[in-house]
Design an enzyme around this catalytic site. Structure first.
Site, short mmCIF file in Angstrom:
data_model
loop_
_atom_site.label_atom_id
_atom_site.label_comp_id
_atom_site.label_asym_id
_atom_site.label_seq_id
_atom_site.Cartn_x
_atom_site.Cartn_y
_atom_site.Cartn_z
N LEU A 24 -18.59 5.98 24.87
CA LEU A 24 -18.02 6.80 23.80
C LEU A 24 -19.06 6.96 22.71
CD1 LEU A 24 -14.47 5.16 23.47
CD2 LEU A 24 -15.02 7.32 24.61
N ASP A 25 -19.11 8.15 22.10
CA ASP A 25 -20.02 8.36 20.98
C ASP A 25 -19.74 7.35 19.87
OD1 ASP A 25 -21.12 10.55 22.27
OD2 ASP A 25 -19.79 11.99 21.28
N ARG A 26 -20.74 7.11 19.05
CA ARG A 26 -20.59 6.13 17.97
C ARG A 26 -19.31 6.36 17.16
NH1 ARG A 26 -24.09 3.34 14.02
NH2 ARG A 26 -25.97 4.21 14.97
#
Length: 284
Positions: free
Chosen positions: A106-108
């Site tokens: 997952l993106d930050r």
């Protein structure tokens, strides 16, 4: 039986077996001590001998952004390793080929569920299941517009060469890849809607870029969103990044050693910032 045999010898019932290792071989088996920091307090919603399901908060990296040897507190993978080391379920060894990791990313600034693999069998089986679309991933997001109907959308996604970690939709080239995004409205407000996303394919920034292309930009998305709307919600609700949360995983049709996970569903609640937004803008 106190006699030396070659590697082709077939053991018989009742044989006495002795193994002799050189000092060099024994040294390879010894632990390779690394500095392990306590790490983040992980929100683990499920754990067994093979996997962990971790609820990642927004603003936290999935993987380390550096290649340094030390294990820091600022990402999920290293925190998971520290957690397993402290539990006595993992030891660093010289020359080892497997280290616990997560099977999805997952993106930050995207929150939600990650699948952590404790052993090689687990990572192999989870990766296989993902390739065969046997793990369904569902997201909640809030977008611009009064969205009344769902849809099953296909497109082409490609990376933008001159912009780091950014993609575009429906620009065909030799590197473009097919994407499929399914969505349906959960709450349709006057100006904004809460959507459930079924991520059929899982490409970098797929949900964010695809919804933006469909004129439904995600609230708070600084790369693909509406700058004017983002400014409004940044000032009113302190929302600085995309409102996107992976809230549900569904396991199905696994045929390997993780088949016991078939038909299991793992869910988390909507994060506080999404609830606050829904109460303030959609349900008002």
């Amino acid at each position: 039986n106190d006699s030396k045999v070659n590697e082709k010898y077939i053991l018989n019932d009742g044989d006495s077996l002795k193994l002799y290792f050189s000092d060099e071989t024994i040294e390879k088996f010894k632990s390779d001590e690394k500095e392990v920091i306590k790490g983040l307090d992980l929100d683990i919603i499920y754990e067994d001998e093979n996997i962990l399901i971790i609820n990642k908060p927004g603003g936290v990296l999935t993987h380390s952004a550096t290649s340094k040897e030390k294990y820091y507190e600022d990402n999920i993978v290293d925190s998971m390793i520290a957690y397993l080391v402290n539990k006595g379920e993992f030891r660093f060894k010289k020359g080892q080929s497997f280290v616990p990791s997560v099977a999805n990313r997952l993106d930050r600034n995207t929150s939600g569920l990650l699948i952590g693999a404790k052993n090689y069998t687990a990572i192999k089986e989870i990766n296989k299941a993902q390739r065969l679309d046997n793990i369904e991933k569902y997201y909640y997001t809030i977008v611009k517009g009064n969205i009344k109907n769902g849809a099953y959308e296909e497109a082409e996604l490609s990376k933008i060469e001159n912009k780091k970690n950014q993609v575009r939709i429906n620009t065909s080239n030799e590197n473009s890849k097919k994407i499929i995004t399914e969505y349906k409205p959960v709450i349709s407000g006057k100006n904004y809607s809460l959507l459930e996303i079924n991520l059929i394919t899982g490409r970098t920034h797929q949900i964010r870029s695809h919804l933006s292309y469909l004129n439904m930009p995600i609230i708070g998305d600084r790369k693909y969103g509406d700058n004017k709307i983002n400014k409004y919600f940044r000032e009113k609700y302190k929302i600085n990044n995309q409102v996107l949360h992976c809230y549900k995983l569904v396991f199905k049709n696994l045929d390997g050693e993780l088949s016991y996970l078939n038909n299991r569903i793992f869910e988390t609640d909507i994060p506080y910032n999404m609830k606050k937004f829904i109460d303030g803008e959609i349900n008002e």
